[in-house]
Design a protein around this motif. Sequence first.
Motif, PDB file in Angstrom:
ATOM      1  N   ALA A 159       0.699  -1.090  -0.154  1.00 34.35           N
ATOM      2  CA  ALA A 159      -0.167   0.405  -0.218  1.00 34.35           C
ATOM      3  C   ALA A 159       0.963   1.069  -0.183  1.00 34.35           C
ATOM      4  CB  ALA A 159      -0.592  -0.029   1.419  1.00 34.35           C
ATOM      5  N   GLU A 160       0.839   2.512  -0.687  1.00 33.42           N
ATOM      6  CA  GLU A 160       0.767   3.617  -0.497  1.00 33.42           C
ATOM      7  C   GLU A 160       0.524   4.869   0.387  1.00 33.42           C
ATOM      8  OE1 GLU A 160      -0.409   2.849  -3.217  1.00 33.42           O
ATOM      9  OE2 GLU A 160       1.243   0.895  -4.566  1.00 33.42           O
ATOM     10  N   ALA A 161       1.450   5.434   0.833  1.00 35.30           N
ATOM     11  CA  ALA A 161       0.629   6.536   1.679  1.00 35.30           C
ATOM     12  C   ALA A 161       1.882   7.931   1.098  1.00 35.30           C
ATOM     13  CB  ALA A 161       1.143   5.973   2.917  1.00 35.30           C
ATOM     14  N   GLU A 162       0.879   8.805   0.305  1.00 36.26           N
ATOM     15  CA  GLU A 162       1.802   9.895  -0.247  1.00 36.26           C
ATOM     16  C   GLU A 162       2.484  11.204   0.870  1.00 36.26           C
ATOM     17  OE1 GLU A 162      -2.194  11.561   0.967  1.00 36.26           O
ATOM     18  OE2 GLU A 162      -1.437   9.333  -0.448  1.00 36.26           O
ATOM     19  N   ASP A 163       2.159  11.090   1.998  1.00 37.30           N
ATOM     20  CA  ASP A 163       3.407  11.353   3.309  1.00 37.30           C
ATOM     21  C   ASP A 163       2.736  11.322   4.250  1.00 37.30           C
ATOM     22  OD1 ASP A 163       0.918  11.884   3.736  1.00 37.30           O
ATOM     23  OD2 ASP A 163       0.039  13.621   2.762  1.00 37.30           O
ATOM     24  N   ALA A 164       3.661  11.493   5.749  1.00 39.85           N
ATOM     25  CA  ALA A 164       3.737  10.861   6.539  1.00 39.85           C
ATOM     26  C   ALA A 164       1.999  11.111   7.292  1.00 39.85           C
ATOM     27  CB  ALA A 164       5.343  11.100   8.113  1.00 39.85           C
ATOM     28  N   GLU A 165       1.503  12.274   7.417  1.00 38.79           N
ATOM     29  CA  GLU A 165       0.595  12.012   8.419  1.00 38.79           C
ATOM     30  C   GLU A 165      -0.726  10.899   7.737  1.00 38.79           C
ATOM     31  OE1 GLU A 165       2.340  14.501   6.390  1.00 38.79           O
ATOM     32  OE2 GLU A 165       2.304  15.725   8.491  1.00 38.79           O
ATOM     33  N   THR A 166      -0.147  10.739   6.208  1.00 44.31           N
ATOM     34  CA  THR A 166      -1.173   9.594   5.670  1.00 44.31           C
ATOM     35  C   THR A 166      -0.767   7.659   6.496  1.00 44.31           C
ATOM     36  OG1 THR A 166      -1.579  11.260   3.619  1.00 44.31           O
ATOM     37  CG2 THR A 166      -2.400   8.929   3.673  1.00 44.31           C
ATOM     38  N   GLY A 167       0.460   8.076   6.050  1.00 42.24           N
ATOM     39  CA  GLY A 167       0.706   6.977   6.693  1.00 42.24           C
ATOM     40  C   GLY A 167       0.402   6.268   7.406  1.00 42.24           C
ATOM     41  N   LEU A 168       1.070   8.044   8.990  1.00 43.34           N
ATOM     42  CA  LEU A 168       0.037   7.021  10.947  1.00 43.34           C
ATOM     43  C   LEU A 168      -1.550   6.776  10.209  1.00 43.34           C
ATOM     44  CD1 LEU A 168       1.915   9.607  11.996  1.00 43.34           C
ATOM     45  CD2 LEU A 168       2.559   7.416  11.972  1.00 43.34           C
ATOM     46  N   ARG A 169      -1.960   7.459   9.579  1.00 45.43           N
ATOM     47  CA  ARG A 169      -3.255   6.985   9.487  1.00 45.43           C
ATOM     48  C   ARG A 169      -3.689   5.990   8.681  1.00 45.43           C
ATOM     49  NH1 ARG A 169      -4.989  11.679   7.484  1.00 45.43           N
ATOM     50  NH2 ARG A 169      -5.155  10.744   4.888  1.00 45.43           N
TER      51      ARG A 169
END
Length: 127
Positions: free
Chosen positions: A28-38
Amino acid sequence: MQVLFVEDDPMNWRVVKDMLTIAGVDMAEAEDAETGLRMIDESHYDVVLMDLRMPGMDGLSAIRCIRARADAKATIPIIVITADTAIDLRERSLAAGADQVLQKPVAMNALFDALGEAIDNEGHVIL
């Protein structure tokens, strides 16, 4: 195996996803750290691949947030994948809580070795 790649460059997502697909690993991909943490809050991942330089929160701050959790997700293996060439990068990454550090462009064998070590240390099946 479920891997989350926190990275702001879609080209890097594609390269790493192609490598992982060969081994049958879902990414899965997250485009930034905040999205990744969520996404970590909302789903289960066996390993997090973390870029360091992203808009907003940087990767080291995100790693510290993960390690500060009060649940089992605080121990998820984290592999830094970065183009940063600072002399103290490895030490800073490990001090923040990363398990390993890989340089971009990441070689397939280096990525697979790092994933195998991370999963093995957690008592799971090695790639």
